[in-house]
Design a protein around this motif. Structure first.
Motif, PDB file in Angstrom:
ATOM      1  N   ASN A  29      37.390  41.458  34.124  1.00 43.41           N
ATOM      2  CA  ASN A  29      38.832  41.148  34.125  1.00 43.41           C
ATOM      3  C   ASN A  29      39.169  39.797  34.746  1.00 43.41           C
ATOM      4  O   ASN A  29      40.341  39.489  34.952  1.00 43.41           O
ATOM      5  N   GLN A  30      38.160  38.997  35.065  1.00 44.22           N
ATOM      6  CA  GLN A  30      38.317  37.666  35.649  1.00 44.22           C
ATOM      7  C   GLN A  30      38.933  37.697  37.057  1.00 44.22           C
ATOM      8  O   GLN A  30      39.420  36.684  37.554  1.00 44.22           O
ATOM      9  N   GLU A  31      38.880  38.848  37.698  1.00 43.35           N
ATOM     10  CA  GLU A  31      39.360  38.944  39.077  1.00 43.35           C
ATOM     11  C   GLU A  31      38.389  38.240  40.017  1.00 43.35           C
ATOM     12  O   GLU A  31      37.170  38.330  39.858  1.00 43.35           O
ATOM     13  N   VAL A  32      38.941  37.510  40.999  1.00 39.82           N
ATOM     14  CA  VAL A  32      38.102  36.892  42.023  1.00 39.82           C
ATOM     15  C   VAL A  32      37.660  37.984  42.996  1.00 39.82           C
ATOM     16  O   VAL A  32      38.487  38.644  43.618  1.00 39.82           O
ATOM     17  N   ILE A  33      36.354  38.179  43.108  1.00 39.09           N
ATOM     18  CA  ILE A  33      35.846  39.263  43.949  1.00 39.09           C
ATOM     19  C   ILE A  33      35.230  38.752  45.243  1.00 39.09           C
ATOM     20  O   ILE A  33      34.981  39.529  46.165  1.00 39.09           O
ATOM     21  N   LEU A 314      32.881  49.872  24.419  1.00 41.86           N
ATOM     22  CA  LEU A 314      32.908  48.733  25.312  1.00 41.86           C
ATOM     23  C   LEU A 314      33.939  48.971  26.408  1.00 41.86           C
ATOM     24  O   LEU A 314      34.975  49.606  26.157  1.00 41.86           O
ATOM     25  N   GLY A 315      33.665  48.490  27.608  1.00 41.12           N
ATOM     26  CA  GLY A 315      34.638  48.690  28.674  1.00 41.12           C
ATOM     27  C   GLY A 315      34.102  48.311  30.030  1.00 41.12           C
ATOM     28  O   GLY A 315      33.089  47.608  30.164  1.00 41.12           O
ATOM     29  N   THR A 322      31.512  53.999  29.208  1.00 37.60           N
ATOM     30  CA  THR A 322      31.152  52.672  28.717  1.00 37.60           C
ATOM     31  C   THR A 322      29.670  52.598  28.389  1.00 37.60           C
ATOM     32  O   THR A 322      28.818  53.002  29.187  1.00 37.60           O
ATOM     33  N   GLN A 323      29.377  52.053  27.207  1.00 39.76           N
ATOM     34  CA  GLN A 323      27.994  51.828  26.805  1.00 39.76           C
ATOM     35  C   GLN A 323      27.588  50.369  26.934  1.00 39.76           C
ATOM     36  O   GLN A 323      26.416  50.058  27.136  1.00 39.76           O
ATOM     37  N   MET A 324      28.549  49.461  26.810  1.00 40.03           N
ATOM     38  CA  MET A 324      28.237  48.034  26.889  1.00 40.03           C
ATOM     39  C   MET A 324      29.388  47.301  27.559  1.00 40.03           C
ATOM     40  O   MET A 324      30.557  47.488  27.198  1.00 40.03           O
ATOM     41  N   GLY A 325      29.067  46.480  28.533  1.00 42.06           N
ATOM     42  CA  GLY A 325      30.071  45.712  29.251  1.00 42.06           C
ATOM     43  C   GLY A 325      30.259  44.321  28.654  1.00 42.06           C
ATOM     44  O   GLY A 325      29.817  44.036  27.539  1.00 42.06           O
ATOM     45  N   PRO A 326      30.898  43.423  29.406  1.00 40.90           N
ATOM     46  CA  PRO A 326      31.184  42.080  28.911  1.00 40.90           C
ATOM     47  C   PRO A 326      29.998  41.138  29.059  1.00 40.90           C
ATOM     48  O   PRO A 326      29.000  41.458  29.726  1.00 40.90           O
ATOM     49  N   LEU A 327      30.136  39.974  28.458  1.00 41.17           N
ATOM     50  CA  LEU A 327      29.228  38.873  28.747  1.00 41.17           C
ATOM     51  C   LEU A 327      29.582  38.298  30.115  1.00 41.17           C
ATOM     52  O   LEU A 327      30.624  38.607  30.692  1.00 41.17           O
ATOM     53  N   GLU A 361      42.910  46.417  26.004  1.00 44.04           N
ATOM     54  CA  GLU A 361      42.387  46.645  27.341  1.00 44.04           C
ATOM     55  C   GLU A 361      41.196  45.753  27.672  1.00 44.04           C
ATOM     56  O   GLU A 361      40.794  45.665  28.838  1.00 44.04           O
ATOM     57  N   LEU A 362      40.647  45.091  26.655  1.00 44.99           N
ATOM     58  CA  LEU A 362      39.460  44.264  26.863  1.00 44.99           C
ATOM     59  C   LEU A 362      39.762  42.774  26.837  1.00 44.99           C
ATOM     60  O   LEU A 362      38.855  41.947  26.978  1.00 44.99           O
ATOM     61  N   GLN A 363      41.020  42.409  26.691  1.00 46.78           N
ATOM     62  CA  GLN A 363      41.356  41.010  26.452  1.00 46.78           C
ATOM     63  C   GLN A 363      41.140  40.110  27.672  1.00 46.78           C
ATOM     64  O   GLN A 363      40.968  38.898  27.525  1.00 46.78           O
ATOM     65  N   ASN A 364      41.162  40.663  28.870  1.00 46.58           N
ATOM     66  CA  ASN A 364      40.952  39.837  30.058  1.00 46.58           C
ATOM     67  C   ASN A 364      39.481  39.646  30.405  1.00 46.58           C
ATOM     68  O   ASN A 364      39.152  38.851  31.288  1.00 46.58           O
ATOM     69  N   GLY A 365      38.617  40.372  29.715  1.00 43.09           N
ATOM     70  CA  GLY A 365      37.190  40.257  29.990  1.00 43.09           C
ATOM     71  C   GLY A 365      36.478  39.408  28.954  1.00 43.09           C
ATOM     72  O   GLY A 365      37.041  39.051  27.916  1.00 43.09           O
TER      73      GLY A 365
END
Length: 490
Positions: A29-33, A314-315, A322-327, A361-365
């Motif tokens: 989600n591009q959150e600064v962690i 995806l998620g 979730t089976q597959m996450g983001p790049l 729901e996936l647009q921020n990732g």
């Protein structure tokens, strides 16, 4: 999050000398962690000086091997204790599913435990001497100061492959994790401190490869560079390492063929072909991204793959479905998109995927749909180049010899697979396949006591197994004359 979020140099947690920091982004989600120090050449030189001093004073290298092994074993125990926290950090940092990260932590603890057991079993050997009244022996000594550079896709797993054998054999080290996924490496340095690794023995510098990595590669006080990453960077490291002809251990990726014969168990081969690529969104150096399928089952096999791929969930890595996450990043997704565009231009057929998902729901990732190309040939760059994403290319073959020839048609030689119920045929193929690891009726399986590394431009040397410990030692022959006498030559 209870991370120190600092560098670890000479037994102290410190900020970058410049005061610069870098934000760490959750790819979901591009959150600064987190915000961590951004070290540079000055920090690296300080870490090298600490490691050099610690090695030269002999405190660690002269520690009895059983004691070193006990500390490495303690690190394994602490990783097991903090498994859930480490898995959470790894998934936040990389976007992979937390279930996969938990499995990684088990593997990582296993690596430390394996090398802990080997620490006191590398004492050398006596060899026959042609000279009467003499002793000839071979011993294995630590290389010295080791620079270790790890990638972003499996941050702590790749770190464990380097840290554990280096510590077990008495070396000192400076580790540079990927600047975009450093969190679990920071945590494991906390655990190493807790386990009793002396000050200066293990140092952690955070920063970019262009500064930290370049200094490690060229600095004459570094005796070995162990690097896992891409070919382009690996070649630069080789050139820089020539400054003092330092020892190299390089794992530079792969474009790994997975040969499917018509007599293989069809459903299992389909399932394993998917497993061999789409874990961690294909961001695996050993991913079986080149499917080489016998012509008689090609169409049916591709159809089965496509139907399964369309159902992928995806998620978030923390969603149990979730089976597959983001790049890993926007930049990396752009590279995968360019790769797919190239495949279309080269004439490959896009069977499924080839775009970002439309799910709101996936647009921020940094998500990308699992993608399959058919009608692929070895003259296409998408067959030759490593996409490092969720993309499969499919080639056809008719005869066994053709399958092996296609598999070997690559500058890479990291890994490959053969699927057939005809074991003599499998053995013939394996014997001719120029790769460091070849699986028969399996794919992407590894364990600590089996060596890992590649042929050709996939790298130099081996990690894991007994060969992995040899990378961190130098071999010395010691000859002792028990009854010296004059030679009387002159």
């Amino acid at each position: 999050m209870n991370l120190k979020q600092q560098q670890y140099i000479n037994g102290k947690w410190v900020d970058a000398l410049s005061g610069n920091t870098r934000e760490i982004i959750n790819p979901f989600n591009q959150e600064v962690i987190a915000a961590v120090p951004e070290g540079d050449e000055a920090d690296t030189k300080a870490a090298i000086a600490a490691a050099r001093k610690a090695f030269d004073n002999g405190e660690w290298s002269e520690t009895p091997a059983t004691e070193r092994g006990a500390i490495v074993r303690k690190i394994a125990e602490l990783i097991e204790r903090d498994k859930e926290e480490l898995a959470r950090l790894e998934s936040l940092d990389t976007g992979k599913t937390v279930e996969e990260s938990r499995g990684d932590m088990d593997d990582i603890a296993g690596v430390f435990r394996y090398y802990a057991e080997l620490a006191d079993k590398n004492g050398g050997e006596l060899i026959d001497s042609p000279v009467p009244n003499s002793i000839s022996r071979v011993v294995h000594e630590p290389v010295g100061v080791c620079g270790q550079i790890t990638p972003w896709n499996y941050p702590l797993l790749q770190a464990s492959w380097k840290l554990a054998p280096a510590l077990a054999t008495g070396n000192t080290l400076i580790m540079k994790p990927s600047e975009i996924t450093p969190l679990t490496t920071i945590k494991v340095f906390e655990l190493m401190e807790e386990a009793g690794v002396p000050a200066g023995v293990a140092n952690l510098v955070l920063g970019a490869g262009s500064t930290v990595g370049a200094e490690l590669s060229s600095n004459v006080d570094v005796d070995l560079i162990s690097f896992t990453g891409g070919i382009v960077t690996g070649k630069k490291i080789m050139q820089a390492a020539s400054a003092n002809v330092k020892k190299l251990a390089l794992e530079l990726g792969g474009k790994n063929p997975n040969i499917i014969f018509a007599d293989a168990d069809f459903e299992t081969a389909v399932d394993q072909a998917l497993n061999g690529v789409f874990f961690h969104a294909g961001q695996i150096c050993s991913a079986g991204t080149r499917l080489i399928v016998e012509e008689s089952i090609h169409d049916e096999f591709v159809s089965a793959l496509v139907e399964r791929v369309k159902k992928f969930k995806l998620g978030s890595g923390f969603d149990e479905d979730t089976q597959m996450g983001p790049l890993i990043s926007a930049e990396h997704r752009a590279k995968v998109e360019e790769y797919v565009e190239t495949g279309i231009k080269e004439g490959a057929t896009l069977a499924v995927g080839g775009s970002r998902p439309e799910d709101p729901e996936l647009q921020n990732g940094f998500f990308y749909l699992p993608t399959i190309f058919t009608d692929c040939t070895t003259d296409m760059s998408i067959v030759q180049d490593e996409a490092f994403g969720p993309v499969i290319t499919v080639e056809k073959f008719r005869e066994e010899e053709e399958a092996v020839k296609l598999a070997n048609d690559s500058v890479y030689g990291l890994a490959g697979g053969v699927w057939t119920n005809d074991i003599p045929k499998a053995e013939r193929c394996v014997k001719k396949m120029r790769m460091g690891t070849v699986w028969i009726n399996d794919f992407n399986l590894y364990f600590p006591h089996a060596p890992w590394g590649g042929f050709k431009q996939s790298g130099i040397g081996r990690e894991l197994g007994k060969l992995g410990i040899e990378e961190y030692t130098e071999t010395k022959h010691i000859f002792q004359n028990l009854k010296p006498e004059p030679v009387n030559w002159f």
